[in-house]
Design an enzyme around this catalytic site. Structure first.
Site, mmCIF file in Angstrom:
data_model
loop_
_atom_site.group_PDB
_atom_site.id
_atom_site.type_symbol
_atom_site.label_atom_id
_atom_site.label_comp_id
_atom_site.label_asym_id
_atom_site.label_seq_id
_atom_site.Cartn_x
_atom_site.Cartn_y
_atom_site.Cartn_z
ATOM 1 N N GLU A 1 -27.749 -11.634 13.329
ATOM 2 C CA GLU A 1 -28.085 -12.459 12.172
ATOM 3 C C GLU A 1 -27.227 -12.075 10.959
ATOM 4 O O GLU A 1 -26.757 -12.943 10.212
ATOM 5 C CB GLU A 1 -29.587 -12.306 11.865
ATOM 6 C CG GLU A 1 -30.095 -12.966 10.609
ATOM 7 C CD GLU A 1 -29.917 -14.474 10.557
ATOM 8 O OE1 GLU A 1 -29.416 -15.062 11.530
ATOM 9 O OE2 GLU A 1 -30.236 -15.064 9.512
ATOM 10 N N LYS B 1 -27.469 -28.347 6.448
ATOM 11 C CA LYS B 1 -28.707 -27.625 6.717
ATOM 12 C C LYS B 1 -29.377 -28.119 7.990
ATOM 13 O O LYS B 1 -29.916 -27.340 8.764
ATOM 14 C CB LYS B 1 -29.642 -27.836 5.523
ATOM 15 C CG LYS B 1 -30.973 -27.162 5.637
ATOM 16 C CD LYS B 1 -30.840 -25.721 5.272
ATOM 17 C CE LYS B 1 -32.129 -24.953 5.416
ATOM 18 N NZ LYS B 1 -31.837 -23.511 5.588
ATOM 19 N N ASN C 1 -28.455 -42.515 8.947
ATOM 20 C CA ASN C 1 -28.401 -41.123 9.397
ATOM 21 C C ASN C 1 -28.569 -41.148 10.906
ATOM 22 O O ASN C 1 -29.492 -41.789 11.404
ATOM 23 C CB ASN C 1 -29.548 -40.325 8.750
ATOM 24 C CG ASN C 1 -29.730 -38.955 9.373
ATOM 25 O OD1 ASN C 1 -28.762 -38.325 9.772
ATOM 26 N ND2 ASN C 1 -30.967 -38.491 9.447
ATOM 27 N N GLY C 2 -27.652 -40.472 11.620
ATOM 28 C CA GLY C 2 -27.767 -40.450 13.077
ATOM 29 C C GLY C 2 -26.437 -40.802 13.724
ATOM 30 O O GLY C 2 -25.395 -40.821 13.046
ATOM 31 N N HIS D 1 -17.239 -0.915 25.730
ATOM 32 C CA HIS D 1 -16.858 -1.799 26.838
ATOM 33 C C HIS D 1 -15.880 -2.880 26.401
ATOM 34 O O HIS D 1 -15.679 -3.845 27.109
ATOM 35 C CB HIS D 1 -18.113 -2.422 27.463
ATOM 36 C CG HIS D 1 -19.043 -1.406 28.045
ATOM 37 N ND1 HIS D 1 -18.727 -0.655 29.165
ATOM 38 C CD2 HIS D 1 -20.258 -0.972 27.634
ATOM 39 C CE1 HIS D 1 -19.715 0.173 29.437
ATOM 40 N NE2 HIS D 1 -20.654 0.006 28.517
ATOM 41 N N GLU E 1 -20.941 -17.379 7.911
ATOM 42 C CA GLU E 1 -21.354 -18.707 7.465
ATOM 43 C C GLU E 1 -21.063 -18.956 5.986
ATOM 44 O O GLU E 1 -20.612 -20.040 5.619
ATOM 45 C CB GLU E 1 -22.869 -18.823 7.723
ATOM 46 C CG GLU E 1 -23.465 -20.174 7.468
ATOM 47 C CD GLU E 1 -24.951 -20.204 7.847
ATOM 48 O OE1 GLU E 1 -25.596 -19.134 7.895
ATOM 49 O OE2 GLU E 1 -25.474 -21.308 8.085
ATOM 50 N N ARG F 1 -28.450 -31.994 3.515
ATOM 51 C CA ARG F 1 -28.255 -32.622 4.825
ATOM 52 C C ARG F 1 -26.795 -33.001 5.086
ATOM 53 O O ARG F 1 -26.445 -33.448 6.187
ATOM 54 C CB ARG F 1 -29.108 -33.886 4.937
ATOM 55 C CG ARG F 1 -30.583 -33.640 4.733
ATOM 56 C CD ARG F 1 -31.370 -34.925 4.834
ATOM 57 N NE ARG F 1 -31.373 -35.428 6.182
ATOM 58 C CZ ARG F 1 -32.225 -35.070 7.136
ATOM 59 N NH1 ARG F 1 -33.152 -34.185 6.860
ATOM 60 N NH2 ARG F 1 -32.152 -35.574 8.337
ATOM 61 N N CYS G 1 -26.815 -36.078 7.462
ATOM 62 C CA CYS G 1 -26.790 -37.148 6.466
ATOM 63 C C CYS G 1 -28.215 -37.355 5.925
ATOM 64 O O CYS G 1 -29.191 -37.114 6.626
ATOM 65 C CB CYS G 1 -26.292 -38.490 6.988
ATOM 66 S SG CYS G 1 -24.644 -38.406 7.712
ATOM 67 N N TRP H 1 -22.622 -36.156 6.155
ATOM 68 C CA TRP H 1 -21.981 -35.080 6.899
ATOM 69 C C TRP H 1 -21.170 -35.785 7.980
ATOM 70 O O TRP H 1 -21.716 -36.401 8.884
ATOM 71 C CB TRP H 1 -23.016 -34.144 7.518
ATOM 72 C CG TRP H 1 -22.411 -32.927 8.159
ATOM 73 C CD1 TRP H 1 -22.007 -31.778 7.532
ATOM 74 C CD2 TRP H 1 -22.147 -32.722 9.546
ATOM 75 N NE1 TRP H 1 -21.507 -30.891 8.445
ATOM 76 C CE2 TRP H 1 -21.583 -31.446 9.689
ATOM 77 C CE3 TRP H 1 -22.335 -33.503 10.688
ATOM 78 C CZ2 TRP H 1 -21.208 -30.919 10.922
ATOM 79 C CZ3 TRP H 1 -21.953 -32.981 11.916
ATOM 80 C CH2 TRP H 1 -21.401 -31.702 12.026
ATOM 81 N N LYS I 1 -24.754 -14.636 9.058
ATOM 82 C CA LYS I 1 -24.871 -14.899 7.614
ATOM 83 C C LYS I 1 -23.521 -14.676 6.938
ATOM 84 O O LYS I 1 -23.093 -15.464 6.110
ATOM 85 C CB LYS I 1 -25.905 -13.976 6.949
ATOM 86 C CG LYS I 1 -27.345 -14.249 7.192
ATOM 87 C CD LYS I 1 -27.912 -15.480 6.532
ATOM 88 C CE LYS I 1 -27.790 -16.659 7.452
ATOM 89 N NZ LYS I 1 -28.964 -16.977 8.242
HETATM 90 O O1 M6R Z 1 -33.502 -26.043 11.618
HETATM 91 P P1 M6R Z 1 -33.174 -25.085 12.746
HETATM 92 O O2 M6R Z 1 -33.860 -23.795 12.600
HETATM 93 O O3 M6R Z 1 -33.407 -25.697 14.089
HETATM 94 O O4 M6R Z 1 -31.621 -24.839 12.618
HETATM 95 C C1 M6R Z 1 -30.939 -24.084 13.573
HETATM 96 C C2 M6R Z 1 -29.593 -23.660 13.069
HETATM 97 O O5 M6R Z 1 -28.811 -24.789 12.799
HETATM 98 C C3 M6R Z 1 -29.698 -22.815 11.787
HETATM 99 O O6 M6R Z 1 -30.505 -21.709 11.984
HETATM 100 C C4 M6R Z 1 -28.293 -22.357 11.341
HETATM 101 O O7 M6R Z 1 -27.775 -21.462 12.268
HETATM 102 C C5 M6R Z 1 -28.370 -21.733 9.945
HETATM 103 N N1 M6R Z 1 -27.475 -22.416 9.062
HETATM 104 C C6 M6R Z 1 -28.023 -20.295 9.918
HETATM 105 O O8 M6R Z 1 -28.126 -19.761 8.656
#
Ligand code: M6R
Length: 609
Positions: free
Chosen positions: A482, A604, A99-100, A505, A489, A27, A2, A74, A486
């Protein structure tokens, strides 16, 4: 997660709030809302969906005011509905954005119900509005009411509060979530991050844990967690407005992928300026680094994969033990702690709750020193660490992390070499070679970006699939992870990654003609092993999409597609090979028509458990 913003001014604050919320949308983007003091009422506009929808509604309803607060959500407590959207009000007299997460909200809810308060939402935030109202209506100032209310909350919050009969006051409080005050000329602001108020001011005060603030048009009064007047330094933000705009790009993710040569150069510049010396990580590093017996990396998501890559570097270059753990797992297990193992947290945002809590837990267990690799200055995690390396990626707005990841890798590589030097494992010649490797890195990354047309051509084939496998070995296994993250996501295609040798395996059972298998196969010590693993896939009908440099000697054949990656022998190859997997995910998502920058269900900055 948020985002919150607030403003008190001699001009209409609605445009400031709306622009601020647009910048904070990273956020959370489930709903948005603003509340302003308009004459003898608090007027509120809230909408499910994006800020743009709420903006349209606010314009239709002719919303204006000189004092107001705004929120982009969020969802945590309660579904994505308008009644759950902030701001929340109490008797139309108090309005709150938050926020929180308030952990004792259920207990407070029952208590407030007993006092006659009715609840309209399922959120934890509504208890804050009623609690402030409860104390405010008993007499005293709004500031004191917020103070009393917040002292009864457990959990995390950054809040902005206004009251119907206080047209000249905006009150805010912070515990566990970021909040800053922006100082204008005859106007003042609050925001979750500086991007929200950058058009109005660059002069900001970062609130500390437990701070409460009273903003008027002409001044700001702060108290700390012990109720003492607090004098906090004023910072001049160097975030550029241009860095927050899309410019010629269609998406922030696309922009951020293409910004990598510059982000890497800027980050490498810091390394070149200091050399591989302890000073790179802060004043105390010269004393701390020689004492270390190991490294423990804690992080989440993409940052965790940066940690996995670093393990290879730290153990091979510095000759010191390194283990890497998902922060949200570590914080709940009875872990063994060697005080002389440096805790390294990696976080783009610097405010990921799991990572922050893992750091606190590591301290409790006895780890003596902590280093933060972070992209956001003055954020919570670096501030809780003894040492810090700030990546210079610039603002990363797309939810999918791209340039933050590759610049984190530079910081971690610098840590590995610096530790190696401290431990006498890196000679002057090695050091010169590593610096040279770094110098050439942005150029190699630029070459990798030039592969975009070929990758785009592949993406159509992926877009119609339900699953994908990513394979890598050694240093490139984390890059396979990664790539899979990506893809899932932002395109919502189910994707998994394995070290190629692990296929037989179990996961090999998944392979058939419908399974695209992406292989990261540069010419390194494990190349021949990877080639054998690829034969295993091909023999089961799996279609191979191979990223391989010229020296790998791969050729296109039936069911085997090859894109030649830039020749970048050496330890930095994982950084170069990240670029194609990022671009693949981006173009597949485009083909599938998903919201690249704001994928469903995500945000984010993850400040909840
Ligand atoms: O801000 P941070 O690097 O601590 O965030 C960690 C993860 O939430 C972040 O890397 C998330 O996996 C990304 N959306 C991946 O693209």
């Amino acid at each position: 997660m948020c985002g919150i913003v607030g403003a008190i001014a001699a001009r209409d604050v609605v445009p400031v709030l709306v622009e601020g919320l647009k910048r904070l949308e990273y956020r959370g983007y489930d709903s948005a809302g603003v509340a302003v003091l308009a004459g003898d009422e608090i007027r509120r506009v809230r909408r499910v969906g994006r800020v743009a929808e709420m903006e349209g509604a606010a314009a239709e309803e002719n919303l204006h005011g000189l004092l107001g607060i705004g929120h982009t959500r969020w969802a945590t407590h309660g579904g994505v509905t308008e009644p759950n959207a902030h701001p929340h009000v109490s008797f139309d007299k108090i309005a709150v954005v938050h926020n929180g997460i308030i952990e004792n909200h259920e207990e407070q809810r029952q208590r407030l119900k007993g006092l006659g308060y009715a609840f309209e939402s399922q959120t934890d935030t509504e208890v804050i509005a009623h609690l402030v109202h409860h104390y405010y209506q008993a007499g005293g100032s709004l500031f004191d009411a917020v103070k009393q209310a917040t002292r009864e909350l457990t959990g995390a919050y950054a809040i902005g509060v206004i009251a119907l009969d206080r047209p000249d006051e905006l009150v805010c409080a912070r515990m566990g979530c970021p909040l800053l005050v922006g100082l204008g000329d005859g106007e003042n602001f609050i925001a979750s991050d500086v991007s929200a108020i950058l058009s109005a001011t660059r002069r900001v005060i970062f609130l500390e844990e437990g701070d409460i603030g009273l903003l008027t048009r002409d001044g700001v009064k702060l108290i700390d967690k012990d109720d003492q007047p607090a004098a906090r330094p004023v910072h001049l933000s160097d975030v550029s407005l241009a860095s927050l705009e899309l410019g010629p790009y269609s998406h922030f993710m696309q922009k951020e992928i293409h910004e990598q040569p510059k982000a890497l150069s800027d980050t490498i510049e810091a390394v070149q300026d200091a050399g591989f010396n302890a000073a790179l990580f802060g004043e105390a590093a010269a004393e701390i680094l020689p004492q270390l017996e190991g490294v423990k990396i804690l992080a989440c998501g993409t940052s965790y994969y940066a940690g996995l890559t670093a393990k290879y570097w730290i153990e091979s270059i510095a000759g010191i033990a390194c283990d890497v753990e998902i922060a949200s797992e570590y914080r709940y297990r009875a872990a063994f702690a060697n005080p002389k193992h440096l805790v390294v947290t990696i976080s783009q945002s610097g405010e990921t709750l799991d990572t922050m809590e893992a750091l606190k837990y590591a301290r409790e267990l006895g780890h003596a020193y902590a280093l933060s690799i972070c992209n956001v200055r003055e954020s919570a995690i670096p501030r809780a660490s003894d040492l810090v390396f700030y990546t210079r990626a610039g603002a990363e707005i797309g939810v999918a992390s791209t340039k933050a990841f590759t610049t984190q890798l530079v910081g971690l590589f610098a840590l590995a070499v610096t530790l190696g030097k401290v431990r006498g494992k890196v000679s002057a010649a090695d050091e010169a070679q590593y610096l040279d490797d770094l110098r050439h890195l942005p150029g190699s990354v630029q070459h990798a970006l030039n592969l975009e047309p070929q990758i785009k051509a592949w993406s159509e084939r992926f877009a119609v699939k339900d699953n994908a496998l990513f394979l890598g070995r050694g240093l490139h296994y984390p890059i396979a992870l990664e790539g899979a993250l990506k893809l899932k996501e932002i395109s919502y295609i189910h994707a998994e990654a394995y070290p190629a040798g692990e296929l037989k395996h179990g996961p090999l059972a998944l392979v058939d003609e419908d399974m695209p298998v992406v292989v990261i196969a540069p010419n390194d010590a494990l190349l021949e092993k990877v080639k054998s693993n690829m034969q295993e896939v091909r023999a089961r009908g799996g279609e191979l999409f191979v990223f391989a440099d010229a020296d790998s000697h791969f050729h296109e054949s039936d069911g085997v597609h090859v894109i030649r990656t830039p020749r970048h022998v050496g330890v930095l190859s994982p950084i170069v090979h990240t670029i194609p997997v990022q671009m693949l995910a981006y173009h597949v998502a485009l083909s599938r028509g998903t919201d690249v920058d704001k994928p469903r269900n995500l945000a984010k900055s993850v400040t909840v458990e």
